[in-house]
Design a protein around this motif. Structure first.
Motif, PDB file in Angstrom:
ATOM      1  N   ALA A   1      35.983   6.792  72.356  1.00  0.00           N
ATOM      2  CA  ALA A   1      36.815   7.784  73.043  1.00  0.00           C
ATOM      3  C   ALA A   1      36.046   9.071  73.317  1.00  0.00           C
ATOM      4  O   ALA A   1      36.293   9.755  74.314  1.00  0.00           O
ATOM      5  N   LEU A   2      35.101   9.414  72.457  1.00  0.00           N
ATOM      6  CA  LEU A   2      34.323  10.630  72.665  1.00  0.00           C
ATOM      7  C   LEU A   2      33.448  10.545  73.904  1.00  0.00           C
ATOM      8  O   LEU A   2      33.153  11.562  74.541  1.00  0.00           O
ATOM      9  N   GLY A   3      33.029   9.321  74.287  1.00  0.00           N
ATOM     10  CA  GLY A   3      32.168   9.177  75.450  1.00  0.00           C
ATOM     11  C   GLY A   3      32.784   9.675  76.734  1.00  0.00           C
ATOM     12  O   GLY A   3      32.074  10.140  77.625  1.00  0.00           O
ATOM     13  N   GLY A   4      34.120   9.607  76.876  1.00  0.00           N
ATOM     14  CA  GLY A   4      34.762  10.062  78.086  1.00  0.00           C
ATOM     15  C   GLY A   4      35.555  11.335  77.945  1.00  0.00           C
ATOM     16  O   GLY A   4      36.043  11.873  78.938  1.00  0.00           O
ATOM     17  N   ALA A   5      35.712  11.839  76.707  1.00  0.00           N
ATOM     18  CA  ALA A   5      36.530  13.027  76.483  1.00  0.00           C
ATOM     19  C   ALA A   5      35.733  14.236  76.050  1.00  0.00           C
ATOM     20  O   ALA A   5      36.273  15.350  76.031  1.00  0.00           O
ATOM     21  N   ALA A   6      34.465  14.077  75.705  1.00  0.00           N
ATOM     22  CA  ALA A   6      33.672  15.198  75.186  1.00  0.00           C
ATOM     23  C   ALA A   6      32.217  14.985  75.543  1.00  0.00           C
ATOM     24  O   ALA A   6      31.834  13.957  76.128  1.00  0.00           O
ATOM     25  N   CYS A   7      31.385  15.959  75.208  1.00  0.00           N
ATOM     26  CA  CYS A   7      29.948  15.880  75.437  1.00  0.00           C
ATOM     27  C   CYS A   7      29.232  16.301  74.156  1.00  0.00           C
ATOM     28  O   CYS A   7      29.748  17.100  73.364  1.00  0.00           O
ATOM     29  N   CYS A   8      28.049  15.763  73.955  1.00  0.00           N
ATOM     30  CA  CYS A   8      27.303  15.967  72.709  1.00  0.00           C
ATOM     31  C   CYS A   8      26.087  16.856  72.971  1.00  0.00           C
ATOM     32  O   CYS A   8      25.336  16.643  73.931  1.00  0.00           O
ATOM     33  N   VAL A   9      25.903  17.860  72.108  1.00  0.00           N
ATOM     34  CA  VAL A   9      24.775  18.784  72.174  1.00  0.00           C
ATOM     35  C   VAL A   9      24.172  18.901  70.789  1.00  0.00           C
ATOM     36  O   VAL A   9      24.819  19.433  69.881  1.00  0.00           O
ATOM     37  N   ARG A  10      22.981  18.369  70.612  1.00  0.00           N
ATOM     38  CA  ARG A  10      22.280  18.421  69.317  1.00  0.00           C
ATOM     39  C   ARG A  10      23.131  17.845  68.193  1.00  0.00           C
ATOM     40  O   ARG A  10      23.194  18.361  67.089  1.00  0.00           O
ATOM     41  N   GLY A  11      23.834  16.749  68.470  1.00  0.00           N
ATOM     42  CA  GLY A  11      24.688  16.119  67.474  1.00  0.00           C
ATOM     43  C   GLY A  11      26.050  16.747  67.320  1.00  0.00           C
ATOM     44  O   GLY A  11      26.879  16.222  66.559  1.00  0.00           O
ATOM     45  N   LEU A  12      26.327  17.838  68.025  1.00  0.00           N
ATOM     46  CA  LEU A  12      27.623  18.521  67.957  1.00  0.00           C
ATOM     47  C   LEU A  12      28.428  18.161  69.195  1.00  0.00           C
ATOM     48  O   LEU A  12      27.878  17.926  70.269  1.00  0.00           O
ATOM     49  N   TRP A  13      29.757  18.159  69.046  1.00  0.00           N
ATOM     50  CA  TRP A  13      30.638  17.735  70.131  1.00  0.00           C
ATOM     51  C   TRP A  13      31.401  18.933  70.678  1.00  0.00           C
ATOM     52  O   TRP A  13      31.928  19.749  69.927  1.00  0.00           O
ATOM     53  N   ALA A  14      31.430  19.022  72.009  1.00  0.00           N
ATOM     54  CA  ALA A  14      32.098  20.114  72.718  1.00  0.00           C
ATOM     55  C   ALA A  14      32.948  19.518  73.836  1.00  0.00           C
ATOM     56  O   ALA A  14      32.687  18.408  74.299  1.00  0.00           O
ATOM     57  N   PRO A  15      33.974  20.233  74.306  1.00  0.00           N
ATOM     58  CA  PRO A  15      34.786  19.701  75.412  1.00  0.00           C
ATOM     59  C   PRO A  15      34.026  19.687  76.717  1.00  0.00           C
ATOM     60  O   PRO A  15      33.069  20.448  76.917  1.00  0.00           O
ATOM     61  N   ARG A  16      34.449  18.829  77.631  1.00  0.00           N
ATOM     62  CA  ARG A  16      33.841  18.772  78.954  1.00  0.00           C
ATOM     63  C   ARG A  16      34.173  20.047  79.738  1.00  0.00           C
ATOM     64  O   ARG A  16      35.215  20.660  79.535  1.00  0.00           O
ATOM     65  N   SER A  17      33.277  20.415  80.635  1.00  0.00           N
ATOM     66  CA  SER A  17      33.449  21.672  81.373  1.00  0.00           C
ATOM     67  C   SER A  17      34.661  21.628  82.295  1.00  0.00           C
ATOM     68  O   SER A  17      35.353  22.625  82.472  1.00  0.00           O
ATOM     69  N   HIS A  18      34.943  20.464  82.905  1.00  0.00           N
ATOM     70  CA  HIS A  18      36.104  20.395  83.802  1.00  0.00           C
ATOM     71  C   HIS A  18      37.416  20.479  83.039  1.00  0.00           C
ATOM     72  O   HIS A  18      38.463  20.745  83.638  1.00  0.00           O
ATOM     73  N   ASP A  19      37.397  20.237  81.722  1.00  0.00           N
ATOM     74  CA  ASP A  19      38.588  20.453  80.909  1.00  0.00           C
ATOM     75  C   ASP A  19      38.717  21.912  80.483  1.00  0.00           C
ATOM     76  O   ASP A  19      39.829  22.396  80.247  1.00  0.00           O
ATOM     77  N   VAL A  20      37.593  22.614  80.382  1.00  0.00           N
ATOM     78  CA  VAL A  20      37.635  24.028  80.000  1.00  0.00           C
ATOM     79  C   VAL A  20      38.090  24.886  81.172  1.00  0.00           C
ATOM     80  O   VAL A  20      38.834  25.866  80.997  1.00  0.00           O
ATOM     81  N   TYR A  21      37.679  24.545  82.382  1.00  0.00           N
ATOM     82  CA  TYR A  21      38.056  25.314  83.585  1.00  0.00           C
ATOM     83  C   TYR A  21      38.819  24.401  84.551  1.00  0.00           C
ATOM     84  O   TYR A  21      38.303  24.026  85.610  1.00  0.00           O
ATOM     85  N   PRO A  22      40.048  24.003  84.202  1.00  0.00           N
ATOM     86  CA  PRO A  22      40.778  23.097  85.088  1.00  0.00           C
ATOM     87  C   PRO A  22      41.452  23.787  86.252  1.00  0.00           C
ATOM     88  O   PRO A  22      41.729  23.162  87.269  1.00  0.00           O
ATOM     89  N   ARG A  23      41.765  25.073  86.128  1.00  0.00           N
ATOM     90  CA  ARG A  23      42.535  25.772  87.144  1.00  0.00           C
ATOM     91  C   ARG A  23      41.680  26.836  87.826  1.00  0.00           C
ATOM     92  O   ARG A  23      40.552  27.113  87.434  1.00  0.00           O
ATOM     93  N   ALA A  24      42.304  27.433  88.856  1.00  0.00           N
ATOM     94  CA  ALA A  24      41.602  28.468  89.619  1.00  0.00           C
ATOM     95  C   ALA A  24      41.384  29.707  88.772  1.00  0.00           C
ATOM     96  O   ALA A  24      42.267  30.143  88.031  1.00  0.00           O
ATOM     97  N   THR A  25      40.217  30.288  88.864  1.00  0.00           N
ATOM     98  CA  THR A  25      39.826  31.485  88.134  1.00  0.00           C
ATOM     99  C   THR A  25      39.243  32.485  89.132  1.00  0.00           C
ATOM    100  O   THR A  25      39.021  32.143  90.295  1.00  0.00           O
ATOM    101  N   PRO A  26      39.004  33.737  88.711  1.00  0.00           N
ATOM    102  CA  PRO A  26      38.341  34.678  89.639  1.00  0.00           C
ATOM    103  C   PRO A  26      37.051  34.135  90.222  1.00  0.00           C
ATOM    104  O   PRO A  26      36.759  34.330  91.401  1.00  0.00           O
ATOM    105  N   ALA A  27      36.272  33.453  89.402  1.00  0.00           N
ATOM    106  CA  ALA A  27      35.083  32.752  89.904  1.00  0.00           C
ATOM    107  C   ALA A  27      35.455  31.300  90.189  1.00  0.00           C
ATOM    108  O   ALA A  27      36.335  30.744  89.539  1.00  0.00           O
ATOM    109  N   PRO A  28      34.831  30.653  91.166  1.00  0.00           N
ATOM    110  CA  PRO A  28      35.156  29.249  91.470  1.00  0.00           C
ATOM    111  C   PRO A  28      34.944  28.355  90.251  1.00  0.00           C
ATOM    112  O   PRO A  28      33.915  28.461  89.563  1.00  0.00           O
TER     113      PRO A  28
END
Length: 484
Positions: free
Chosen positions: A304-331
């Motif tokens: 499940a982590l393969g499609g829901a998160a990303c790995c950096v140096r053995g640590l797991w973080a959320p995907r960027s499109h999940d962090v910025y799903p909506r419109a913001t001042p910057a695109p």
């Protein structure tokens, strides 16, 4: 099962739905199997989405020793005719071959299998079989439509010659009036299913240009990663009793009506946990999932982590499109690309510099600071480092997952570089009276910001201004003398 035929190995099977609606199998019956498309020059690709047809234009090597130049010129002349020195725009657009020789081969598809709901593509890796259902199967064969154009040119030429040689008066012809019969429903359905009607509908749909990407491109690598299932199961359903297993497969209507609360799936739970925690180790994430009420093994969690998160140096973080799903001042597209660039830098270096990142991503300093604060912390001595130390134990235990994640980050970074190169291309400007020569290095380098001037440059400018003002005073003093 026979007793003398034991089970040698059990391989888990996973189902991926990411590419189900857009996955097709292309077959080339008349193309030799030993010739791949790696060296093929695809000039244009067009599709008819409603009828599911594909058209590919493959360029020919006209300078090859195996290419007959005289025959290629003859085919081009028969198809498009002779071209003089004066070129006509309308005539150039209608040309089948853009040059004076046969320089391409056109492949057009035909549907061979209508019922493809029982077909799927499987990929076997790390003793796991991932299957993705396909949308259709098409076969591409060479199209000889230029021969039809040759026949039409000959027919038009013959009609023109006849009209010039013999100018006859129009003969009187008898006109017969026929009244159409009332078409019944059975006749209407038969007419709609006829070959003539179907061919007419196919011809009426226009061709839409498509974008061709090589199998070795970054987009192709990212799409191939979608063939792996994002959600997986540890096979606990196979250990249930027969009655309970049937209930799991086909729940009763009463249970569906009584179920009011929607239960979150494992990938959704992982996304919510990582969006709150920003960065976690695999052990911490596993404990957080168990506290949420879901009981899953390590294999199911890793799948499940393969499609829901990303790995950096053995640590797991959320995907960027999940962090910025909506419109913001910057695109959101730029924010996602900037965050992926930051995470990629952390896979290569233990520390990063905020000023260099700001100059590279071309976003406001506040947005860059927010991205860094979500995954890193500032060390006054070295720079920005990850919030948690790298999980070396996880990297040593699951090297295949780390390798897959590294391929993902490399592909994302190449896309980021291509985006920067596209933005750095200078737009066409009007000619000015004072022309400044701009080198290629200046055009490809990021635009400097006003606040990014170093202290040495500011001191140098301040000293230059002082010296310039002193020279000006002396010049005015001299120019005001009696000699002038």
């Amino acid at each position: 099962m026979e007793e003398d035929d034991p089970v040698v190995q059990e391989i888990p099977v996973f189902l991926s739905q990411a590419l189900t609606k857009n996955l097709y199998i292309y077959q080339y019956p008349v193309r030799p199997a030993n010739r791949d498309w790696s060296n093929a020059k695809v000039e244009n690709v067009s599709i008819k989405p409603r009828n599911k047809l594909v058209r590919m234009e493959i360029g020919l090597d006209t300078y090859s020793d195996k290419y007959c130049s005289s025959k290629g010129e003859q085919i081009a002349v028969n198809t498009d005719g002779l071209h003089g020195l004066i070129k006509d725009k309308e005539r150039e657009k209608s040309r089948y071959f853009k040059t004076d020789v046969m320089d391409k081969i056109v492949y057009e598809s035909s549907s061979t299998c209508v019922d493809t709901q029982h077909y799927a593509i499987g990929i076997l890796q790390d003793k796991e079989l991932h299957c993705t259902p396909i949308q259709g199967i098409v076969q591409l064969r060479p199209s000889y439509s230029y021969c039809d154009k040759q026949d039409k040119r000959k027919q038009d030429k013959n009609e023109l010659d006849v009209s010039e040689d013999e100018e006859k008066e129009p003969e009187i012809q008898q006109v017969t009036v026929k009244f159409a019969r009332v078409e019944t429903e059975v006749a209407k359905k038969a007419r709609e299913k006829s070959f003539h009607t179907i061919s007419q509908k196919v011809a009426e749909e226009p061709w839409y240009d498509a974008l061709w990407k090589s199998s070795k491109s970054d987009q192709a690598e990212l799409e191939r990663l979608k063939l792996f299932s994002a959600t997986s199961s540890d096979g606990s359903a196979l250990t249930l009793e027969a009655r309970d297993y049937i209930k799991e497969l086909v729940p009763s209507a009463e249970e569906d009506e009584q179920e009011t609360e929607k239960t979150l799936t494992l990938p959704e739970v992982i996304k919510e946990i990582l969006l709150d925690a920003k960065l976690m180790t695999f052990t911490e994430l596993r404990e957080a999932v168990r506290r949420s009420g879901l009981q899953s093994g390590d294999a199911a969690l890793l799948g499940a982590l393969g499609g829901a998160a990303c790995c950096v140096r053995g640590l797991w973080a959320p995907r960027s499109h999940d962090v910025y799903p909506r419109a913001t001042p910057a695109p959101p597209r730029l924010l996602c690309a900037a965050r992926d660039h930051v995470l990629y830098l952390f896979t290569q270096h233990p520390y990063v510099d905020r000023r260099k990142i700001t100059a590279a991503v071309r976003l406001p300093a506040s947005d860059v600071l927010g991205i860094l604060q979500s995954v890193a912390k500032l060390n006054p001595n070295t720079g920005w480092e990850l919030l948690l130390p790298p999980d070396l134990a996880f990297e040593a235990k699951y090297p295949e997952i780390i390798q897959r994640q590294n391929l993902y980050w490399e592909a994302r970074q190449r896309q980021f570089n291509e985006m920067l190169m596209g933005e750095c291309v200078p737009k066409r400007q009007r000619k000015k009276s004072q022309r400044d020569s701009i080198s290629s290095d200046t055009m490809l380098s990021p635009k400097p910001r006003c606040n990014s001037v170093s202290e040495e440059e500011s001191d140098r400018k301040r000293y230059k201004n002082k010296s310039a003002s002193g020279v000006g005073k002396r010049t005015r003093h001299v120019s005001g003398g009696p000699d002038t």
